[in-house]
Design a protein around this motif. Sequence first.
Motif: not given
Length: 404
Positions: A41-50
């Motif tokens: 989840l940390a790696g995925y969240s890093a690519g999200l807007a904001g």
Amino acid sequence: MSQPSQGLFSALLPAERRATVVVAAIAMCRMFGLFALLPVLAGYSAGLAGATPLLIGIAVGGYGLTQAALQVPFGALSDRIGRIPVILGGLGLFAAGSVLAALSTSIDGVIAGRLLQGGGAVSATLTALLADATRAEIRTRTMAVLGIGIGVAFLLALIAGPLIAAAGGVRTLFWMAAALAVVGAALLGCLPALPRAAAPAARAPLGNALLPRLLTLDLSVFLLHAMLTASFVALPFVLTERLGLPLTRHWTIYVSALLLSIIGTVLLIAADERQGKRWTLTAAVAALLAGQVMLVLAADSRPGTLAALALFFVGFNFLEAALPARLSIAADDRIRGAALGLFASSQFAGAFAGGLAGGLLLGSGRPALVFAGCAALATGWLASLLVPVVRRRKAGESAGNRGW
């Protein structure tokens, strides 16, 4: 392997055996949905807007905030209206949060979904349901089955999570979590007819759940899950950026570390069952500390990271079983539900605090700072266990000198 399993179930009546398996399966469905997200989840969240490091940390550990806030109220509500309606409602909230996170394209939406996932705060209610369905003399065995089930879910999730995310994206994991919540709700229909829990003849004051011996265990599980969540905020970046492992290979490190940790975990459990000594807790916390220190020093080495995680999992796996077992023994029977609720709240509050602190420390761009912070927590915890031992030893020496 079958002999221990037969021994574990041999004393249970058929209805107790069925209830134990069903409750453990529901807990596994729910926890698999959470654990599978932990390594990715940390790696995925890093690519999200904001996304910012702080918001990434909140996305990873945010579910712990609502879990912590609602465990005790939901447990108390289950005493009034019954366990099944509360569990159904909690699984519904968990599914809704999973769907919201799956549909979100911004970090704010994922955080909202994670908070709603945490709203399905039924860990304490599931434990109370298992207690309702079993006799007191075999309850320790049934709680062991529940703990083993959650441990198996943790292991399988660390393997499957990165693989599923690599094949279908992290959103697939959110959809899977929602589907598993539906499966968990359906499993409630497999429960045997349960006797209605009788109201206690005399209610103990709820303040009994705040006795120092219980609060010590609550604080311990808070620290344990703070370290776990903070570590998994930083670990994906270490494995990808420092060790050059693609997401599809992260599971090899996690599973290898878990398998290596089994020997140490089993030795600690065996020693604890034979003696029940305080030293087993001390040894487990020392393993947590050693693992975190090694992660600071060996973050660029694959063997070093593997050894560090194996040590950490030795301590984590033992404490995950030993702390609730000690709480169930130490708590007054009349307020066991409240004590379990407070314990579960402390556990999930630790997860939220670990995600928040991990995100803040990760903002420096140095994942080693996250592990250093965890090592500091473990150092304080270890010192709190060692100081009373030293005092008792000194008192014994003084008494011996006087006698001489």
